[in-house]
Motif scaffolding. Sequence first.
Motif, PDB file in Angstrom:
ATOM      1  N   LYS A 199       0.854  -1.192   0.000  1.00  0.00           N
ATOM      2  CA  LYS A 199       0.000   0.000   0.000  1.00  0.00           C
ATOM      3  C   LYS A 199       0.887   1.237   0.000  1.00  0.00           C
ATOM      4  O   LYS A 199       1.932   1.259   0.626  1.00  0.00           O
ATOM      5  CB  LYS A 199      -0.913  -0.002   1.220  1.00  0.00           C
ATOM      6  N   TRP A 200       0.439   2.264  -0.732  1.00  0.00           N
ATOM      7  CA  TRP A 200       1.197   3.515  -0.805  1.00  0.00           C
ATOM      8  C   TRP A 200       0.218   4.668  -0.957  1.00  0.00           C
ATOM      9  O   TRP A 200      -0.621   4.649  -1.863  1.00  0.00           O
ATOM     10  CB  TRP A 200       2.168   3.479  -1.977  1.00  0.00           C
ATOM     11  N   ASN A 201       0.300   5.612  -0.052  1.00  0.00           N
ATOM     12  CA  ASN A 201      -0.607   6.767  -0.049  1.00  0.00           C
ATOM     13  C   ASN A 201      -2.079   6.343  -0.133  1.00  0.00           C
ATOM     14  O   ASN A 201      -2.866   6.921  -0.882  1.00  0.00           O
ATOM     15  CB  ASN A 201      -0.272   7.739  -1.188  1.00  0.00           C
ATOM     16  N   GLY A 202      -2.418   5.302   0.626  1.00  0.00           N
ATOM     17  CA  GLY A 202      -3.796   4.828   0.692  1.00  0.00           C
ATOM     18  C   GLY A 202      -4.239   3.961  -0.467  1.00  0.00           C
ATOM     19  O   GLY A 202      -5.385   3.511  -0.511  1.00  0.00           O
ATOM     20  N   GLU A 203      -3.365   3.684  -1.409  1.00  0.00           N
ATOM     21  CA  GLU A 203      -3.716   2.876  -2.579  1.00  0.00           C
ATOM     22  C   GLU A 203      -3.143   1.474  -2.449  1.00  0.00           C
ATOM     23  O   GLU A 203      -1.984   1.296  -2.088  1.00  0.00           O
ATOM     24  CB  GLU A 203      -3.177   3.548  -3.850  1.00  0.00           C
ATOM     25  N   ASP A 204      -3.967   0.467  -2.761  1.00  0.00           N
ATOM     26  CA  ASP A 204      -3.531  -0.925  -2.725  1.00  0.00           C
ATOM     27  C   ASP A 204      -2.879  -1.251  -4.071  1.00  0.00           C
ATOM     28  O   ASP A 204      -3.562  -1.431  -5.079  1.00  0.00           O
ATOM     29  CB  ASP A 204      -4.723  -1.845  -2.461  1.00  0.00           C
ATOM     30  N   TYR A 222      11.667   5.240  -3.626  1.00  0.00           N
ATOM     31  CA  TYR A 222      11.219   6.617  -3.448  1.00  0.00           C
ATOM     32  C   TYR A 222       9.869   6.920  -4.093  1.00  0.00           C
ATOM     33  O   TYR A 222       9.110   7.736  -3.580  1.00  0.00           O
ATOM     34  CB  TYR A 222      12.280   7.590  -3.969  1.00  0.00           C
ATOM     35  N   VAL A 255       7.324   4.639  -4.759  1.00  0.00           N
ATOM     36  CA  VAL A 255       6.228   3.868  -4.153  1.00  0.00           C
ATOM     37  C   VAL A 255       6.547   3.400  -2.739  1.00  0.00           C
ATOM     38  O   VAL A 255       5.786   2.622  -2.156  1.00  0.00           O
ATOM     39  CB  VAL A 255       5.790   2.667  -5.037  1.00  0.00           C
ATOM     40  N   GLY A 256       7.662   3.846  -2.170  1.00  0.00           N
ATOM     41  CA  GLY A 256       7.962   3.581  -0.772  1.00  0.00           C
ATOM     42  C   GLY A 256       8.170   2.126  -0.399  1.00  0.00           C
ATOM     43  O   GLY A 256       7.897   1.727   0.737  1.00  0.00           O
TER      44      GLY A 256
END
Length: 186
Positions: free
Chosen positions: A87-92, A162, A164-165
């Motif tokens: 998950k990244w910035n609330g997106e699966d 960086y 997508v974390g």
Amino acid sequence: GTRSEERILYEPTPMLQRVRDAVGRRVNVIHRLDRGASGCLVFSFADDESASLDSDSGVGATTAMMNSMASSDAQKTYVALVHGDGKWNGEDLLQKGWFTIDVPVKDENGKTIDGSFTDLRFVATADLSDDAAQDAAGASACIVLARPKTGRWHQVRQHLAYAVGHPILGDSTHGLSRTNRIWRER
């Protein structure tokens, strides 16, 4: 012994020499990942160069394979084990399928390079935490497919870390040192 003799004793044998020793023939490197990354290496036998000249193109096996890997038609898919839960910035990201990262990367001198494209697909995730875990470091991992569309320095590693974390586990340059240490100790 002398200082140089001691250094020779403890330095690892370069991969090219290890492959030559293992197969008993001279080999050429066709493709490799960044030195700090583990992964696939592609070699050809050097003595096949003259024997395998393609009559149409006039090039040997090594040159033909190198040209093929450098071609814009070549599709290279890398598999990465990354830190994170998908998950990244609330997106699966697992539900997203293939998606393209278009984020500048830095070259080996720190200069920002625009026009860096990587297609990513998150394919699996695992929650590895246990009741004794004190924090999230090393508690989850994902398998990601990466297809670089441009060939910038550490491009896939930088995009995963960086953009997508989700840094590659074990990446000492762009990864998380504490998480890498936890994974090394497992």
